[in-house]
Scaffold this motif. Structure first.
Motif, short mmCIF file in Angstrom:
data_model
loop_
_atom_site.label_atom_id
_atom_site.label_comp_id
_atom_site.label_asym_id
_atom_site.label_seq_id
_atom_site.Cartn_x
_atom_site.Cartn_y
_atom_site.Cartn_z
N UNK A 3 36.26 42.09 27.63
CA UNK A 3 35.92 41.14 28.68
C UNK A 3 34.95 41.75 29.69
N UNK A 4 35.10 43.04 29.96
CA UNK A 4 34.15 43.71 30.84
C UNK A 4 32.76 43.76 30.22
N UNK A 5 32.71 44.06 28.91
CA UNK A 5 31.41 44.11 28.23
C UNK A 5 30.72 42.75 28.26
N UNK A 6 31.50 41.68 28.21
CA UNK A 6 30.93 40.34 28.32
C UNK A 6 30.31 40.11 29.69
N UNK A 7 30.74 40.90 30.68
CA UNK A 7 30.16 40.84 32.02
C UNK A 7 29.08 41.91 32.23
N UNK A 8 28.69 42.58 31.14
CA UNK A 8 27.63 43.57 31.23
C UNK A 8 28.08 44.90 31.78
N UNK A 9 29.38 45.21 31.71
CA UNK A 9 29.92 46.46 32.22
C UNK A 9 30.53 47.24 31.06
N UNK A 10 30.15 48.51 30.92
CA UNK A 10 30.55 49.28 29.76
C UNK A 10 31.39 50.50 30.10
N UNK A 11 31.75 50.66 31.36
CA UNK A 11 32.58 51.80 31.75
C UNK A 11 33.39 51.43 32.98
N UNK A 12 34.62 51.94 33.04
CA UNK A 12 35.46 51.72 34.22
C UNK A 12 34.88 52.40 35.46
N UNK A 13 34.00 53.37 35.26
CA UNK A 13 33.37 54.04 36.40
C UNK A 13 32.45 53.08 37.17
N UNK A 14 32.04 51.99 36.52
CA UNK A 14 31.18 51.00 37.18
C UNK A 14 31.98 49.97 37.98
#
Length: 226
Positions: free
Chosen positions: A118-129
């Motif tokens: 679900x994060x990748x669907x929002x363009x985020x690929x790491x919890x650090x972001x």
């Protein structure tokens, strides 16, 4: 037989359109649990009558009418805070300050791989972001990245105080009531909405006034925005 099916299909289409107009749902892109139930029931009502030769179109009209009245009753009950949370659910903060709230995470049946998808669907690929993540009532994520501008919080919705938003904002009901009194509002029940942005203050829309009022926490002077 063919004429009967055509009439039923037309009546069903008009009935569903009427239902959507009455219920105020103009698009189905974001489904809450209540909207999902409506979709299943409407499909069953229309399909059951269309494919049953023993039932006339009037049965469909009656069924849609009863369901519409029942739905309006439910939407009236949504005005009450506890019933609203029970029927419609509530937005929850599952990540705050970059840390996962395991209690809410597990309560909503999430798994880490599903969450990462679900994060990748929002363009985020790491919890650090990630800074903050809200799990919305429609099952989607609202993500705030690290370094983004400060978020706003909807604290009052149609007269009801949203306790989950207060917790997410790190504030209390007493704090809200005190600041509303400074701005000239005695009770949240008279307000259509109250939004708070830490860097800018309050955006307030009373139920019976056409103009919105804003005021910063540090400055109790009220400014009217036309």
């Amino acid at each position: 037989m063919v004429e009967s099916i055509v009439v039923k299909v037309l009546v069903g289409m008009l009935g569903v359109l009427f239902f959507l107009r009455i219920s105020g749902k103009t698009q189905m892109a974001q489904l809450t649990p209540l909207d999902s139930v409506n979709a299943f029931v409407l499909g069953a009502l229309v399909g059951g009558v269309v494919y049953n030769p023993d039932l006339s179109a009037w049965y469909m009209v009656l069924a849609l009418g009863v369901w519409t009245v029942f739905n309006l009753l439910i939407r009236f009950l949504l005005r009450f805070k506890h019933l609203r949370r029970l029927i419609k659910g509530d937005t929850v903060m599952i990540v705050q300050g970059g840390k996962i709230n395991l209690k809410e995470f597990r309560r909503n049946g999430l798994e880490m791989e599903q969450f990462r998808t679900m994060l990748r669907e929002n363009g985020i690929f790491s919890m650090f972001e990630v800074d903050e993540v809200r799990f919305e009532t429609n099952g989607r994520l609202t993500v705030s990245r690290r370094g983004d501008r400060l978020q706003s919080y909807l604290l009052v919705n149609n007269g009801a105080v949203l306790e989950s938003s207060l917790r997410s904002a790190g504030q209390t009901a007493e704090w809200l009531a005190e600041n509303l009194r400074k701005l000239g509002y005695d009770t949240p029940s008279d307000l259509f909405c109250v939004e708070w942005t830490p860097s800018q203050g309050f955006y307030i829309q009373p139920k019976n006034e056409p103009d919105a009022a804003t005021g910063a926490v540090s400055d109790p002077v009220e400014t009217v925005c036309n």
